[in-house]
Design a protein around this motif. Structure first.
Motif, PDB file in Angstrom:
ATOM      1  N   SER A  73       0.814  -1.093  -0.017  1.00  0.00           N
ATOM      2  CA  SER A  73      -0.051  -0.053  -0.070  1.00  0.00           C
ATOM      3  C   SER A  73       0.820   1.307  -0.135  1.00  0.00           C
ATOM      4  O   SER A  73       0.183   2.387  -0.386  1.00  0.00           O
ATOM      5  CB  SER A  73      -0.850   0.159   1.378  1.00  0.00           C
ATOM      6  OG  SER A  73      -0.126  -0.085   2.585  1.00  0.00           O
ATOM      7  N   ARG A  74       2.075   1.130   0.519  1.00  0.00           N
ATOM      8  CA  ARG A  74       3.010   2.368   0.568  1.00  0.00           C
ATOM      9  C   ARG A  74       3.718   2.479  -0.769  1.00  0.00           C
ATOM     10  O   ARG A  74       4.478   3.583  -0.821  1.00  0.00           O
ATOM     11  CB  ARG A  74       4.015   2.071   1.667  1.00  0.00           C
ATOM     12  CG  ARG A  74       3.342   1.839   3.025  1.00  0.00           C
ATOM     13  CD  ARG A  74       4.212   1.947   4.148  1.00  0.00           C
ATOM     14  NE  ARG A  74       4.855   3.420   4.228  1.00  0.00           N
ATOM     15  CZ  ARG A  74       5.605   4.008   5.205  1.00  0.00           C
ATOM     16  NH1 ARG A  74       5.911   2.915   6.280  1.00  0.00           N
ATOM     17  NH2 ARG A  74       5.996   5.016   5.370  1.00  0.00           N
ATOM     18  N   SER A  75       3.540   1.575  -1.826  1.00  0.00           N
ATOM     19  CA  SER A  75       4.252   1.973  -3.026  1.00  0.00           C
ATOM     20  C   SER A  75       3.408   2.773  -3.870  1.00  0.00           C
ATOM     21  O   SER A  75       4.144   3.345  -4.948  1.00  0.00           O
ATOM     22  CB  SER A  75       4.369   0.623  -3.879  1.00  0.00           C
ATOM     23  OG  SER A  75       5.329  -0.308  -3.011  1.00  0.00           O
ATOM     24  N   GLY A  76       2.516   3.333  -3.774  1.00  0.00           N
ATOM     25  CA  GLY A  76       1.760   4.269  -4.572  1.00  0.00           C
ATOM     26  C   GLY A  76       0.826   3.736  -5.660  1.00  0.00           C
ATOM     27  O   GLY A  76       0.608   4.508  -6.750  1.00  0.00           O
ATOM     28  N   GLY A  77       0.638   2.649  -5.532  1.00  0.00           N
ATOM     29  CA  GLY A  77      -0.141   1.836  -6.685  1.00  0.00           C
ATOM     30  C   GLY A  77       0.641   0.616  -7.377  1.00  0.00           C
ATOM     31  O   GLY A  77       1.727   0.288  -7.139  1.00  0.00           O
ATOM     32  N   ASP A  78      -0.426  -0.143  -8.029  1.00  0.00           N
ATOM     33  CA  ASP A  78       0.097  -1.435  -8.677  1.00  0.00           C
ATOM     34  C   ASP A  78       1.374  -1.278  -9.601  1.00  0.00           C
ATOM     35  O   ASP A  78       2.289  -2.045  -9.389  1.00  0.00           O
ATOM     36  CB  ASP A  78      -0.920  -2.407  -9.456  1.00  0.00           C
ATOM     37  CG  ASP A  78      -1.903  -2.739  -8.193  1.00  0.00           C
ATOM     38  OD1 ASP A  78      -1.621  -2.860  -7.264  1.00  0.00           O
ATOM     39  OD2 ASP A  78      -3.025  -3.294  -8.708  1.00  0.00           O
ATOM     40  N   VAL A  79       1.179  -0.108 -10.191  1.00  0.00           N
ATOM     41  CA  VAL A  79       2.296   0.178 -11.386  1.00  0.00           C
ATOM     42  C   VAL A  79       3.600   0.366 -10.550  1.00  0.00           C
ATOM     43  O   VAL A  79       4.634   0.027 -10.994  1.00  0.00           O
ATOM     44  CB  VAL A  79       2.009   1.102 -12.188  1.00  0.00           C
ATOM     45  CG1 VAL A  79       3.169   1.527 -13.058  1.00  0.00           C
ATOM     46  CG2 VAL A  79       0.750   1.059 -13.275  1.00  0.00           C
ATOM     47  N   TYR A  80       3.673   1.102  -9.460  1.00  0.00           N
ATOM     48  CA  TYR A  80       4.868   1.589  -8.718  1.00  0.00           C
ATOM     49  C   TYR A  80       5.306   0.248  -7.877  1.00  0.00           C
ATOM     50  O   TYR A  80       6.399   0.055  -8.041  1.00  0.00           O
ATOM     51  CB  TYR A  80       4.647   2.735  -7.726  1.00  0.00           C
ATOM     52  CG  TYR A  80       4.533   3.909  -8.796  1.00  0.00           C
ATOM     53  CD1 TYR A  80       5.345   4.550  -9.400  1.00  0.00           C
ATOM     54  CD2 TYR A  80       3.161   4.396  -8.636  1.00  0.00           C
ATOM     55  CE1 TYR A  80       5.603   5.834 -10.101  1.00  0.00           C
ATOM     56  CE2 TYR A  80       2.932   5.717  -9.484  1.00  0.00           C
ATOM     57  CZ  TYR A  80       4.052   6.282 -10.159  1.00  0.00           C
ATOM     58  OH  TYR A  80       4.006   7.240 -10.864  1.00  0.00           O
ATOM     59  N   ALA A  81       4.314  -0.502  -7.327  1.00  0.00           N
ATOM     60  CA  ALA A  81       4.651  -1.671  -6.761  1.00  0.00           C
ATOM     61  C   ALA A  81       5.462  -2.553  -7.461  1.00  0.00           C
ATOM     62  O   ALA A  81       6.402  -3.115  -7.338  1.00  0.00           O
ATOM     63  CB  ALA A  81       3.673  -2.365  -6.060  1.00  0.00           C
ATOM     64  N   ARG A  82       4.883  -2.997  -8.842  1.00  0.00           N
ATOM     65  CA  ARG A  82       5.578  -3.730  -9.726  1.00  0.00           C
ATOM     66  C   ARG A  82       7.081  -3.271  -9.869  1.00  0.00           C
ATOM     67  O   ARG A  82       8.046  -3.864 -10.129  1.00  0.00           O
ATOM     68  CB  ARG A  82       4.860  -3.897 -10.983  1.00  0.00           C
ATOM     69  CG  ARG A  82       3.389  -4.546 -10.867  1.00  0.00           C
ATOM     70  CD  ARG A  82       2.902  -4.518 -11.947  1.00  0.00           C
ATOM     71  NE  ARG A  82       3.323  -5.579 -13.040  1.00  0.00           N
ATOM     72  CZ  ARG A  82       3.996  -5.137 -14.131  1.00  0.00           C
ATOM     73  NH1 ARG A  82       4.371  -3.981 -14.356  1.00  0.00           N
ATOM     74  NH2 ARG A  82       4.533  -6.287 -14.900  1.00  0.00           N
ATOM     75  N   GLY A  83       7.660  -1.970 -10.438  1.00  0.00           N
ATOM     76  CA  GLY A  83       8.757  -1.404 -10.345  1.00  0.00           C
ATOM     77  C   GLY A  83       9.650  -1.598  -9.199  1.00  0.00           C
ATOM     78  O   GLY A  83      10.752  -1.771  -9.200  1.00  0.00           O
ATOM     79  N   GLY A 105      -1.061 -12.010 -10.347  1.00  0.00           N
ATOM     80  CA  GLY A 105      -2.159 -13.117  -9.806  1.00  0.00           C
ATOM     81  C   GLY A 105      -2.529 -12.840  -8.729  1.00  0.00           C
ATOM     82  O   GLY A 105      -4.037 -13.050  -8.446  1.00  0.00           O
ATOM     83  N   GLU A 106      -1.921 -12.233  -7.783  1.00  0.00           N
ATOM     84  CA  GLU A 106      -2.661 -11.928  -6.308  1.00  0.00           C
ATOM     85  C   GLU A 106      -3.411 -10.499  -6.261  1.00  0.00           C
ATOM     86  O   GLU A 106      -4.125 -10.286  -5.487  1.00  0.00           O
ATOM     87  CB  GLU A 106      -1.302 -11.827  -5.384  1.00  0.00           C
ATOM     88  CG  GLU A 106      -0.836 -13.130  -5.098  1.00  0.00           C
ATOM     89  CD  GLU A 106       0.468 -13.247  -4.047  1.00  0.00           C
ATOM     90  OE1 GLU A 106       0.584 -11.989  -3.939  1.00  0.00           O
ATOM     91  OE2 GLU A 106       0.787 -14.242  -3.955  1.00  0.00           O
ATOM     92  N   HIS A 107      -3.148  -9.620  -7.627  1.00  0.00           N
ATOM     93  CA  HIS A 107      -3.737  -8.354  -7.272  1.00  0.00           C
ATOM     94  C   HIS A 107      -4.622  -8.126  -8.639  1.00  0.00           C
ATOM     95  O   HIS A 107      -4.653  -6.921  -9.369  1.00  0.00           O
ATOM     96  CB  HIS A 107      -2.725  -7.309  -7.298  1.00  0.00           C
ATOM     97  CG  HIS A 107      -2.042  -7.332  -5.866  1.00  0.00           C
ATOM     98  ND1 HIS A 107      -1.072  -8.296  -5.648  1.00  0.00           N
ATOM     99  CD2 HIS A 107      -2.229  -6.537  -4.899  1.00  0.00           C
ATOM    100  CE1 HIS A 107      -0.716  -8.009  -4.350  1.00  0.00           C
ATOM    101  NE2 HIS A 107      -1.413  -6.893  -3.953  1.00  0.00           N
ATOM    102  N   GLY A 108      -5.385  -9.132  -9.157  1.00  0.00           N
ATOM    103  CA  GLY A 108      -6.326  -9.248 -10.465  1.00  0.00           C
ATOM    104  C   GLY A 108      -5.619  -8.708 -11.511  1.00  0.00           C
ATOM    105  O   GLY A 108      -6.221  -8.167 -12.466  1.00  0.00           O
ATOM    106  N   GLY A 109      -4.382  -9.393 -11.909  1.00  0.00           N
ATOM    107  CA  GLY A 109      -3.739  -9.113 -13.161  1.00  0.00           C
ATOM    108  C   GLY A 109      -2.860  -8.329 -13.522  1.00  0.00           C
ATOM    109  O   GLY A 109      -2.940  -7.194 -12.504  1.00  0.00           O
TER     110      GLY A 109
END
Length: 288
Positions: A73-83, A105-109
């Motif tokens: 949650s502290r990454s600022g979104g799925d895109v930044y979390a993947r980075g 797979g754990e966050h909806g694709g």
């Protein structure tokens, strides 16, 4: 009146139905560690601290701690979390691809790519190139031809029909003209190719970007935050950046870019319209 089995004997057995329902549920692999646990184990095996990972990836220490606890949650979104997952995995020496797939797979694709169009709205409007004035060029050519013809006619009739030959007499012995030694043509210089980037200095980090299709917005900074480049490259354009320690990149429309780091091409699954934040040091790309 029926004296056979009682109605209770015809009812389905609850005990027999429940196990079959449980067997239909998908099994969960208990041995697969979570993303955070896998990154933490890899960091410990690499002998690195959280501070060293943060320094290497430019990911803040609280975010590294949170990701190792599977808190994205502290990454600022799925895109930044993947980075963040990608950069931390490379720093601790593991392959980021399985972790990215597990995260999707754990966050909806896989998240939808960011539209690339807004990135180019700030591009400056270039003035249209001035078209050549063909009328003026034609007039100048006609004037030059008329002047040349007039000069030729004037110089040809100036002698009043007299020939310009001199009186005959013994002509001095003519010496054959000596031919100047033919100069050896210079060897053509080899054209630089993409392989020339293999000769990069080992004491620096070198990053080369080449746009192979469409266009891409690029931002590059040195390790001390100095802006090296910020603008748009079109198809066929290339940029090379060097720094003593690290180069940080933001790539808009990352799928249109070929990326070379320290003389080696980086093959990554970048998509058209995707935004990527990357950091590279003198040891990249690391095997893993």
């Amino acid at each position: 009146m029926s004296i056979g089995n009682s109605p209770e004997d015809d009812r389905p057995s609850v005990e027999e139905d429940q196990p079959s329902a449980e067997h239909e549920q998908p099994s969960v692999e208990p041995d697969q560690p979570s993303i955070g646990r896998a990154l933490q184990q890899a960091r410990v095996e690499a002998g690195m601290t959280v501070d060293e990972v943060s320094t290497s990836t430019r990911v803040r220490i609280p975010i590294v701690h949170a990701i190792e606890q599977d808190d994205f949650s502290r990454s600022g979104g799925d895109v930044y979390a993947r980075g963040h997952i990608r950069m931390i995995a490379r720093a601790v020496g593991v392959d980021p691809a399985p972790l990215i797939a597990q995260f999707d797979g754990e966050h909806g694709g896989r998240p939808a790519p960011t539209p690339a169009a807004p990135l180019f709205e700030a591009e400056r409007i270039r003035p249209e190139p001035r078209r050549p004035n063909w009328t003026a060029a034609m007039v100048a050519a006609i004037v030059a031809v008329i002047g040349f013809v007039g000069f030729t006619l004037f110089s040809g009739g100036d002698g009043g029909g007299k020939s310009s030959t001199v009186a005959e007499g013994p002509s001095p012995e003519q010496k054959p003209a000596t031919k100047a030694p033919a100069s050896k043509p210079a060897d053509p210089k080899p054209e630089p190719s993409d392989s020339a980037i293999a000769a990069v200095p080992k004491d620096k980090v070198t990053v080369k970007l080449s746009v192979v299709e469409d266009k891409s917005w690029i931002s590059a900074k040195s390790h001390n935050g100095k802006l090296l480049f910020d603008g748009t490259l079109r198809k066929g354009d290339s940029k090379t950046f060097q720094d003593d320690e690290r180069i940080d990149l933001i790539l808009g429309n990352a799928g249109a870019i070929e990326l070379y780091v320290n003389g080696k091409q980086v093959d990554d699954d970048f998509k058209s319209g995707q935004v990527e934040r990357l950091s590279f040091t003198k040891g990249d790309p690391e095997a893993g």
